[in-house]
Design an enzyme around this catalytic site. Structure first.
Site, PDB file in Angstrom:
ATOM      1  N   ALA A 134      36.055  39.437  88.569  1.00 48.33           N
ATOM      2  CA  ALA A 134      34.670  39.759  88.920  1.00 48.33           C
ATOM      3  C   ALA A 134      33.893  38.539  89.422  1.00 48.33           C
ATOM      4  O   ALA A 134      33.037  38.654  90.291  1.00 48.33           O
ATOM      5  CB  ALA A 134      33.962  40.377  87.713  1.00 48.33           C
ATOM      6  N   ASN A 143      35.776  35.522  79.388  1.00 44.99           N
ATOM      7  CA  ASN A 143      35.286  36.881  79.629  1.00 44.99           C
ATOM      8  C   ASN A 143      34.165  36.824  80.664  1.00 44.99           C
ATOM      9  O   ASN A 143      33.237  36.030  80.534  1.00 44.99           O
ATOM     10  CB  ASN A 143      34.771  37.445  78.298  1.00 44.99           C
ATOM     11  CG  ASN A 143      34.548  38.941  78.340  1.00 44.99           C
ATOM     12  OD1 ASN A 143      34.007  39.474  79.302  1.00 44.99           O
ATOM     13  ND2 ASN A 143      34.965  39.636  77.292  1.00 44.99           N
ATOM     14  N   ASN A 193      41.593  45.559  71.134  1.00 43.98           N
ATOM     15  CA  ASN A 193      41.256  46.988  71.231  1.00 43.98           C
ATOM     16  C   ASN A 193      42.346  47.625  72.057  1.00 43.98           C
ATOM     17  O   ASN A 193      42.496  47.294  73.231  1.00 43.98           O
ATOM     18  CB  ASN A 193      39.914  47.195  71.940  1.00 43.98           C
ATOM     19  CG  ASN A 193      38.743  46.742  71.099  1.00 43.98           C
ATOM     20  OD1 ASN A 193      38.774  46.832  69.876  1.00 43.98           O
ATOM     21  ND2 ASN A 193      37.701  46.259  71.755  1.00 43.98           N
ATOM     22  N   HIS A 205      46.353  43.054  76.388  1.00 42.58           N
ATOM     23  CA  HIS A 205      45.505  41.864  76.213  1.00 42.58           C
ATOM     24  C   HIS A 205      44.735  41.947  74.908  1.00 42.58           C
ATOM     25  O   HIS A 205      44.621  43.008  74.300  1.00 42.58           O
ATOM     26  CB  HIS A 205      44.528  41.732  77.377  1.00 42.58           C
ATOM     27  CG  HIS A 205      43.418  42.755  77.362  1.00 42.58           C
ATOM     28  ND1 HIS A 205      43.615  44.090  77.703  1.00 42.58           N
ATOM     29  CD2 HIS A 205      42.104  42.650  77.043  1.00 42.58           C
ATOM     30  CE1 HIS A 205      42.471  44.745  77.605  1.00 42.58           C
ATOM     31  NE2 HIS A 205      41.535  43.906  77.195  1.00 42.58           N
ATOM     32  N   GLN A 264      41.155  39.887  72.838  1.00 36.71           N
ATOM     33  CA  GLN A 264      39.955  39.104  73.090  1.00 36.71           C
ATOM     34  C   GLN A 264      39.755  38.104  71.960  1.00 36.71           C
ATOM     35  O   GLN A 264      40.249  38.302  70.851  1.00 36.71           O
ATOM     36  CB  GLN A 264      38.734  40.007  73.183  1.00 36.71           C
ATOM     37  CG  GLN A 264      38.845  41.071  74.262  1.00 36.71           C
ATOM     38  CD  GLN A 264      37.511  41.747  74.543  1.00 36.71           C
ATOM     39  OE1 GLN A 264      36.490  41.098  74.722  1.00 36.71           O
ATOM     40  NE2 GLN A 264      37.517  43.079  74.563  1.00 36.71           N
ATOM     41  N   HIS A 285      41.705  37.692  60.239  1.00 32.98           N
ATOM     42  CA  HIS A 285      40.714  37.038  59.396  1.00 32.98           C
ATOM     43  C   HIS A 285      41.389  35.879  58.667  1.00 32.98           C
ATOM     44  O   HIS A 285      42.347  36.088  57.924  1.00 32.98           O
ATOM     45  CB  HIS A 285      40.144  38.020  58.358  1.00 32.98           C
ATOM     46  CG  HIS A 285      39.137  38.974  58.914  1.00 32.98           C
ATOM     47  ND1 HIS A 285      38.507  39.929  58.156  1.00 32.98           N
ATOM     48  CD2 HIS A 285      38.621  39.103  60.159  1.00 32.98           C
ATOM     49  CE1 HIS A 285      37.663  40.607  58.920  1.00 32.98           C
ATOM     50  NE2 HIS A 285      37.713  40.141  60.132  1.00 32.98           N
ATOM     51  N   PHE A 306      37.156  61.244  62.768  1.00 34.89           N
ATOM     52  CA  PHE A 306      35.808  60.871  63.181  1.00 34.89           C
ATOM     53  C   PHE A 306      35.083  60.259  61.992  1.00 34.89           C
ATOM     54  O   PHE A 306      34.971  60.900  60.944  1.00 34.89           O
ATOM     55  CB  PHE A 306      35.042  62.095  63.680  1.00 34.89           C
ATOM     56  CG  PHE A 306      35.492  62.557  65.032  1.00 34.89           C
ATOM     57  CD1 PHE A 306      34.922  62.036  66.178  1.00 34.89           C
ATOM     58  CD2 PHE A 306      36.504  63.495  65.160  1.00 34.89           C
ATOM     59  CE1 PHE A 306      35.349  62.444  67.436  1.00 34.89           C
ATOM     60  CE2 PHE A 306      36.943  63.912  66.415  1.00 34.89           C
ATOM     61  CZ  PHE A 306      36.362  63.384  67.552  1.00 34.89           C
TER      62      PHE A 306
HETATM   63  O1  LIG Z   1      34.890  43.920  75.996  1.00 32.38           O
HETATM   64  P1  LIG Z   1      35.303  45.294  76.411  1.00 32.38           P
HETATM   65  O2  LIG Z   1      36.764  45.540  76.263  1.00 32.38           O
HETATM   66  O3  LIG Z   1      34.800  45.620  77.775  1.00 32.38           O
HETATM   67  O4  LIG Z   1      34.522  46.274  75.420  1.00 32.38           O
HETATM   68  C1  LIG Z   1      35.019  46.821  74.242  1.00 32.38           C
HETATM   69  O5  LIG Z   1      35.123  45.876  73.186  1.00 32.38           O
HETATM   70  C2  LIG Z   1      33.913  45.295  72.740  1.00 32.38           C
HETATM   71  C3  LIG Z   1      34.206  44.429  71.548  1.00 32.38           C
HETATM   72  O6  LIG Z   1      34.749  45.153  70.468  1.00 32.38           O
HETATM   73  C4  LIG Z   1      32.857  46.359  72.398  1.00 32.38           C
HETATM   74  O7  LIG Z   1      31.614  45.725  72.175  1.00 32.38           O
HETATM   75  C5  LIG Z   1      32.691  47.376  73.526  1.00 32.38           C
HETATM   76  O8  LIG Z   1      31.818  48.398  73.115  1.00 32.38           O
HETATM   77  C6  LIG Z   1      34.073  47.942  73.865  1.00 32.38           C
HETATM   78  O9  LIG Z   1      33.959  48.885  74.890  1.00 32.38           O
HETATM   79  O1  LIG Z   2      33.123  68.692  58.224  1.00 32.63           O
HETATM   80  P1  LIG Z   2      33.527  68.719  59.645  1.00 32.63           P
HETATM   81  O2  LIG Z   2      32.393  69.041  60.571  1.00 32.63           O
HETATM   82  O3  LIG Z   2      34.711  69.567  59.881  1.00 32.63           O
HETATM   83  O4  LIG Z   2      34.005  67.222  59.972  1.00 32.63           O
HETATM   84  C1  LIG Z   2      33.227  66.196  60.511  1.00 32.63           C
HETATM   85  O5  LIG Z   2      32.265  65.674  59.606  1.00 32.63           O
HETATM   86  C2  LIG Z   2      32.772  65.052  58.423  1.00 32.63           C
HETATM   87  C3  LIG Z   2      31.605  64.447  57.665  1.00 32.63           C
HETATM   88  O6  LIG Z   2      30.913  63.482  58.410  1.00 32.63           O
HETATM   89  C4  LIG Z   2      33.821  63.989  58.769  1.00 32.63           C
HETATM   90  O7  LIG Z   2      34.436  63.557  57.575  1.00 32.63           O
HETATM   91  C5  LIG Z   2      34.885  64.506  59.719  1.00 32.63           C
HETATM   92  O8  LIG Z   2      35.756  63.466  60.106  1.00 32.63           O
HETATM   93  C6  LIG Z   2      34.196  65.107  60.942  1.00 32.63           C
HETATM   94  O9  LIG Z   2      35.136  65.609  61.855  1.00 32.63           O
END
Ligand SMILES: O=P(O)(O)O[C@H]1O[C@H](CO)[C@@H](O)[C@H](O)[C@H]1O
Ligand SMILES: O=P(O)(O)O[C@H]1O[C@H](CO)[C@@H](O)[C@H](O)[C@H]1O
Lengths: 351, 351
Positions: free
Chosen positions: B61, B77, B153, B166, B168, B281, B315
């Protein structure tokens, strides 16, 4: 050396509710995004789907029949993470292998009989019914449980597995991590500064206006000074209120109104049904009900993941998980964007 | 009342590295999943793409030309969240509006010249070169900065915006939140129990075997007792080691080998290039280099999001964000699943 400009120069901000810091690097919004784009949410959800277990008249996983409800509707979560009668793992554990009992209940509450509606499109009187139920539940479950967590996961991006408008309530016999943190931080603040933290904070933000998104006679919504998520907000009463059931009739109507205004702005930001997780934090309940909890102030957190558009989110990953949360625009910039938006919902305007 | 069974009865487990609790509700794996499914990762990544800024010979870039590198390759970066010379926000802040200076550097390090390879498919000698670079960087940046965060990541699901292998490195003049927590917890443990926490922990896990995924003469990988993510692991040396540069030649070769074995198992679990965020860490650096840091033990965390299959993730949303982290299978179940998997990569087997 140039003078400090929060929009140009990275810095740390302190979150007094969590005793932690967030790294603000607003200049990062300039970087192009080539990563994952999210699917837009489904836009043709049927108003009624007999196979959706949250709809009126549907049969749920456990074989129970939902009533033909016409307002809110509450039932026990069919796959609860917390159950009232789990046996105790026992005590006398090694310090590296400690466990303890967790007991509780998990409930689901539908906001409305229709699957194709969301809170910002509901009538204030309908939202008011949701608020009353929240308050009732806090009384009911709070009689036994130390913590009653009301939360809404909205949108598939937030792990929500059903488009029908609903929230969840998980009550537990223990203070969850986030509750303990808020308990300790608010207690220390009152002791040190003689006023509940969030009462003082709301007054100062109302005066400064810089981070205010919407306000009315009883409530204030700000992008907090220490916001982590791009468009995170904090909803605060102006009066000192410990818990949801303490809200007056007027304050509840006023809350319905400010929620509708905030959520309409959220939807208008990227013209999409805005995903988020939200939840209420109030003073602990159960055995805490007869203790002095005046360091607490009722509040709701909104944590929305979107960053740049309807399909570009903020990822809290590597650095954030392993080191420090980081945000890509200042809270003041986020507040300004939200503040400037119309309070007429884009779907209503287009209709 | 039934006797306690961690697979059937929810309970809380204590994380001594973060002084927090995780809710384990393994019976929840029974619930059907109707929410978002993830896109499988791109499987036909070109080995070389002249438009990919991470490839040998590409222009980045900022207009710089990458060399025709044939091993690892490091550069600054182009959109750093931390810069070395940001001005100070000043002191004398109100307790609710505290900020402080953040200075640092952000680097990117390519593991290999090819875009279509990942660590588990690289040769041990190639992984060894990555490890040596990590150690060198810790020396180089650690001379000035208090914390050198090496992290990877992996996968679009983890916000990774480029398929080229890669990691970071973000170095900062401050201890990030997670580092402060680990610092405090390990310091307290040594004081109280007379042995570094993770040295004792590795010994006990090696003896118990229940949560061990892979091990060799110098290293141990476990699903920690307090794991939050479904298949989270902790990589630990058996010897007391403060930082990456302290590793002997043998220990580095042995690390390359155990990383390959662990990551092969990860990929084999759902026959997909397994997404995760990982990071190292070790004891703080900069001015901490000449302090007694013997409470620290070097370790790496792997945080993978997948739960049930290549496209069903966990999630961490509503309840987790607002109240308490929660997991849906026990760490022992996760360790057993990973342990049973072949150490031959599914792609090699199929080839
Ligand atoms: O630096 P990248 O790969 O563009 O970005 C990624 O890693 C970062 C560091 O964990 C995060 O802050 C960004 O949200 C994520 O998209
Ligand atoms: O209870 P749900 O809607 O099936 O599940 C969702 O909410 C929960 C509570 O935040 C989480 O533990 C689950 O990972 C998420 O998928």
């Amino acid at each position: 050396k140039p003078t400090f400009d929060p929009k140009e120069h990275q810095h740390l901000r302190y979150n007094p509710l969590r005793d932690s810091w967030v790294l603000v690097s607003a200049h990062r919004m300039k970087r192009p995004w080539k990563g994952q784009v999210e699917k837009p949410p489904e836009d043709n959800i049927p108003r009624h789907d007999p196979n959706n277990p949250l709809c009126p008249g549907s049969v749920r996983a456990n074989g129970e029949l939902n009533p033909e409800y016409d307002s809110t509707f509450m039932f026990d979560n069919d796959f609860p993470a917390l159950q009232p009668d789990a046996p105790d793992p026992g005590s006398d554990h090694h310090p590296l292998f400690q466990s303890k009992a967790a007991r509780g209940v998990c409930k689901v509450m539908c906001f409305h009989p229709w699957s194709d509606i969301t809170l910002p499109l509901m009538q204030p009187a309908e939202i008011r019914k949701v608020i009353d139920k929240w308050a009732d539940l806090t009384v009911e479950l709070g009689a036994t449980y130390a913590w009653v967590q009301i939360f809404e996961n909205k949108g598939a991006m937030m792990g929500c597995s059903n488009p029908h408008p609903h929230c969840q309530v998980w009550a537990s016999n223990f203070l969850p991590n986030e509750a303990s943190l808020a308990e300790r931080c608010q207690r220390d603040f009152l002791q040190k500064h003689g006023e509940p933290m969030l009462v003082q904070y709301a007054r100062m933000e109302a005066q400064a206006q810089e981070r205010v998104v919407v306000e009315n006679e009883h409530w204030l919504v700000v992008v907090p000074y220490w916001a982590t998520w791009p468009f995170q907000t904090l909803l605060l009463p102006r009066r000192h209120v410990l818990r949801l059931p303490d809200l007056t009739t007027q304050e509840r109507d006023s809350l319905a109104s400010i929620m509708k205004r905030l959520l309409t702005k959220y939807d208008n930001l990227f013209e999409v049904s805005f995903p988020y997780s939200m939840g209420w934090h109030g003073a602990p309940t159960g055995s805490h009900l007869n203790k002095n909890m005046s360091h607490w102030q009722l509040h709701a957190h909104y944590y929305p993941p979107l960053l740049r558009s309807a399909n570009i989110r903020k990822f809290m990953v590597g650095y954030e998980m392993l080191a420090n949360e980081q945000r890509d625009l200042t809270p003041e910039q986020a507040a300004e964007q939200l503040r400037k938006l119309s309070e007429e919902h884009y779907k209503v305007k287009k209709a």
